[in-house]
Write a protein that holds these residues in place. Structure first.
Motif, PDB file in Angstrom:
ATOM      1  N   SER A 146       1.251  -1.444  -0.104  1.00 20.52           N
ATOM      2  CA  SER A 146       0.168  -0.136   0.185  1.00 20.52           C
ATOM      3  C   SER A 146       0.374   1.193   0.177  1.00 20.52           C
ATOM      4  CB  SER A 146      -0.913   0.283   0.881  1.00 20.52           C
ATOM      5  OG  SER A 146      -1.862   1.197   0.962  1.00 20.52           O
ATOM      6  N   ASN A 147       0.287   2.639  -0.704  1.00 19.42           N
ATOM      7  CA  ASN A 147       0.494   3.769  -0.830  1.00 19.42           C
ATOM      8  C   ASN A 147       0.319   4.803   0.594  1.00 19.42           C
ATOM      9  OD1 ASN A 147       2.484   3.462  -2.185  1.00 19.42           O
ATOM     10  ND2 ASN A 147       0.761   4.355  -4.171  1.00 19.42           N
ATOM     11  N   GLU A 148      -0.107   3.681   1.763  1.00 14.31           N
ATOM     12  CA  GLU A 148      -1.034   4.536   2.670  1.00 14.31           C
ATOM     13  C   GLU A 148      -0.465   4.188   3.978  1.00 14.31           C
ATOM     14  OE1 GLU A 148      -4.586   4.239   6.037  1.00 14.31           O
ATOM     15  OE2 GLU A 148      -4.784   3.052   4.453  1.00 14.31           O
ATOM     16  N   PRO A 149      -0.214   5.329   4.657  1.00 22.67           N
ATOM     17  CA  PRO A 149       1.018   5.311   5.797  1.00 22.67           C
ATOM     18  C   PRO A 149       0.170   4.937   6.864  1.00 22.67           C
ATOM     19  CG  PRO A 149       0.145   7.752   5.242  1.00 22.67           C
ATOM     20  CD  PRO A 149      -0.033   7.007   4.092  1.00 22.67           C
ATOM     21  N   LEU A 157       6.198  -3.311   4.896  1.00 21.24           N
ATOM     22  CA  LEU A 157       5.909  -2.265   3.728  1.00 21.24           C
ATOM     23  C   LEU A 157       6.524  -2.650   2.678  1.00 21.24           C
ATOM     24  CD1 LEU A 157       3.626  -0.472   3.324  1.00 21.24           C
ATOM     25  CD2 LEU A 157       5.308   1.602   3.870  1.00 21.24           C
ATOM     26  N   VAL A 158       5.626  -2.998   1.560  1.00 24.18           N
ATOM     27  CA  VAL A 158       5.959  -2.894  -0.017  1.00 24.18           C
ATOM     28  C   VAL A 158       4.142  -1.600  -0.561  1.00 24.18           C
ATOM     29  CG1 VAL A 158       6.256  -4.012  -2.672  1.00 24.18           C
ATOM     30  CG2 VAL A 158       6.214  -4.529   0.074  1.00 24.18           C
ATOM     31  N   ARG A 159       5.438  -0.359  -1.417  1.00 25.92           N
ATOM     32  CA  ARG A 159       4.906   0.357  -1.434  1.00 25.92           C
ATOM     33  C   ARG A 159       5.282   0.976  -3.513  1.00 25.92           C
ATOM     34  NH1 ARG A 159       6.827   5.969  -1.316  1.00 25.92           N
ATOM     35  NH2 ARG A 159       9.151   6.324  -0.659  1.00 25.92           N
ATOM     36  N   PHE A 160       5.039   1.737  -3.683  1.00 26.91           N
ATOM     37  CA  PHE A 160       5.066   1.843  -5.390  1.00 26.91           C
ATOM     38  C   PHE A 160       5.186   3.986  -5.196  1.00 26.91           C
ATOM     39  CE2 PHE A 160       1.696  -1.633  -5.399  1.00 26.91           C
ATOM     40  CZ  PHE A 160       2.775  -2.706  -5.885  1.00 26.91           C
ATOM     41  N   THR A 185     -11.033   8.887 -11.569  1.00 20.63           N
ATOM     42  CA  THR A 185     -10.020   8.151 -10.150  1.00 20.63           C
ATOM     43  C   THR A 185     -11.941   5.813 -10.375  1.00 20.63           C
ATOM     44  OG1 THR A 185     -10.224   7.684  -8.531  1.00 20.63           O
ATOM     45  CG2 THR A 185     -11.998   8.979  -9.266  1.00 20.63           C
ATOM     46  N   GLY A 186     -10.996   5.577  -9.458  1.00 20.41           N
ATOM     47  CA  GLY A 186     -11.706   4.134 -10.347  1.00 20.41           C
ATOM     48  C   GLY A 186     -12.551   4.203  -8.792  1.00 20.41           C
ATOM     49  N   ARG A 187     -12.100   4.522  -7.414  1.00 20.82           N
ATOM     50  CA  ARG A 187     -12.911   3.736  -6.475  1.00 20.82           C
ATOM     51  C   ARG A 187     -12.532   5.779  -5.368  1.00 20.82           C
ATOM     52  NH1 ARG A 187     -11.215  -0.111  -4.848  1.00 20.82           N
ATOM     53  NH2 ARG A 187     -10.900   0.227  -3.069  1.00 20.82           N
ATOM     54  N   THR A 188     -13.199   6.037  -5.241  1.00 24.51           N
ATOM     55  CA  THR A 188     -12.653   7.583  -4.010  1.00 24.51           C
ATOM     56  C   THR A 188     -12.078   7.142  -2.388  1.00 24.51           C
ATOM     57  OG1 THR A 188     -15.369   7.480  -3.226  1.00 24.51           O
ATOM     58  CG2 THR A 188     -14.139   9.281  -5.277  1.00 24.51           C
ATOM     59  N   SER A 189     -12.814   6.193  -2.612  1.00 23.30           N
ATOM     60  CA  SER A 189     -11.580   5.833  -1.577  1.00 23.30           C
ATOM     61  C   SER A 189      -9.752   4.824  -0.955  1.00 23.30           C
ATOM     62  CB  SER A 189     -12.859   4.576  -0.433  1.00 23.30           C
ATOM     63  OG  SER A 189     -13.353   3.482  -0.560  1.00 23.30           O
ATOM     64  N   SER A 190      -9.801   4.854  -1.955  1.00 26.72           N
ATOM     65  CA  SER A 190      -8.868   4.447  -2.439  1.00 26.72           C
ATOM     66  C   SER A 190      -6.984   5.267  -2.356  1.00 26.72           C
ATOM     67  CB  SER A 190      -8.151   3.505  -4.020  1.00 26.72           C
ATOM     68  OG  SER A 190      -7.496   2.717  -4.024  1.00 26.72           O
ATOM     69  N   TRP A 191      -6.674   4.607  -1.454  1.00 28.30           N
ATOM     70  CA  TRP A 191      -5.493   4.875  -0.994  1.00 28.30           C
ATOM     71  C   TRP A 191      -4.895   5.468  -2.563  1.00 28.30           C
ATOM     72  CZ3 TRP A 191      -3.059   8.462   2.259  1.00 28.30           C
ATOM     73  CH2 TRP A 191      -3.493   8.661   3.548  1.00 28.30           C
ATOM     74  N   ILE A 192      -4.972   4.089  -3.070  1.00 31.30           N
ATOM     75  CA  ILE A 192      -3.829   3.644  -4.424  1.00 31.30           C
ATOM     76  C   ILE A 192      -3.915   4.875  -5.633  1.00 31.30           C
ATOM     77  CG2 ILE A 192      -2.772   2.181  -5.821  1.00 31.30           C
ATOM     78  CD1 ILE A 192      -3.042  -0.242  -3.356  1.00 31.30           C
TER      79      ILE A 192
END
Length: 328
Positions: A146-149, A157-160, A185-192
């Protein structure tokens, strides 16, 4: 018909210890080929199969890996999972796949898997609470993608990072005369997805530009197609950045087949994910691509690291690259 025998009985027939029987059914154990083949031959003759549950009780290892994903219908997740499952099976690890899409009580879903005493868990889904995942799988040392902290320091953690690739795409599009960018956007709740949009917003800002319009899809082809028709009719847009490749393919079809636009002359289209379908000649999509093999290799390395009881969490940052196509 032969009667099944126990491991102790098999050991007596083969003239070896019970430990040697266990090693014979483990591909990474140290045992001679001749001894292994003799034991397997006797086992087959007497219809013997090792009891995985009993072995897990003795070793306190289930060899199960929980994979928490959004949906296996998503081509990007499916491609990654295909490779990961093969890698895990090569190491005699068995995956349990938990699909979060369409399941309301996702914490309960994770608790169901944790009841099987999984050794490892990899959380790909951004539909779940990472705090819940870390707590529920606290004995399995979660790996979070995830990119979420993360507030918890007990998970790897694996992030891009796609900032550099986004800047490269925007630079080329602007140089080609594009100045009115939209984001689908695909999903407004998505951190990615939020992070992906931010990469492009920052790149646009360096040219004194910003997104002039935004559409909201669901990562599917139909939503990309329908949103593009509305978006391109109501706004002066000459470049669309999409939250994933599947929506970008839908945008291209809507632009060319419904609105009669030329790609990339009238409108540039950029996807994200780098799925195999995006490089098909009929799509030839410019996309922000992740090296899927390197990504999964890192995940497997982190799993092996945890198996070796290296408890210090690790953060891995993978940089995306532009895979150029004819759409930009």
């Amino acid at each position: 018909m032969n009667k099944r025998i126990t491991s102790k009985q098999l050991a007596k027939l083969a003239g070896v210890s019970s430990a040697t029987i266990s090693r014979a059914f483990s591909s990474d154990a140290r045992i001679s080929a001749a001894t292994r083949n003799r034991i397997l031959s006797i086992a087959q003759e007497h219809d013997y199969q090792p009891n995985a549950l009993a072995r897990s009780l003795n070793s306190q290892r289930s060899r199960l890996v929980a994979l928490v994903v959004n949906s296996i219908e998503n081509p990007a997740e499916a491609e990654q999972l295909q490779y990961l499952v093969h890698r895990l099976q090569e190491k005699e690890l068995l995956p349990i796949i938990l699909c979060c899409a369409g399941y309301d009580d996702r914490a309960r879903l994770m608790r169901m898997a944790s009841a099987y005493q999984v050794d490892h868990v990899v959380v790909f889904s951004d539909m779940v609470s990472f705090d819940d995942a870390i707590q529920i799988f606290r004995s399995a040392r979660p790996i979070i993608v995830s990119n979420e902290p993360l507030a918890d320091n007990n998970a790897s953690l694996v992030r891009f990072d796609g900032a550099r690739a986004a800047e490269e795409v925007v630079d080329k599009a602007v140089a080609a005369g594009k100045s009115h960018f939209a984001y689908l956007t695909g999903r407004t709740s998505s951190w990615i997805d939020k992070q992906r949009k931010a990469w492009f917003a920052d790149a646009l800002g360096k040219h004194g530009l910003a997104f002039v319009a935004e559409g909201h899809g669901d990562y599917g082809y139909d939503s990309g197609f329908k949103e593009a028709v509305v978006l391109l009719r109501r706004s002066k847009v000459d470049a669309v950045v999409c939250g994933n490749d599947v929506m970008a393919i839908g945008v291209r079809d809507a632009a060319t087949r419904v609105l009669g636009k030329r790609v990339p002359e009238d409108i540039a289209i950029i996807g994200q994910d780098g799925i195999a379908m995006a490089s098909w000649e009929c799509h030839d999509l410019t996309t922000m691509a992740l090296d899927g093999t390197t990504f999964i290799d890192h995940v497997v390395r982190l799993i092996e690291r945890d198996q070796a009881d290296e408890v210090q969490p690790e953060t891995v940052v993978l940089h995306l690259k532009v895979r150029w196509g004819s759409t930009c």
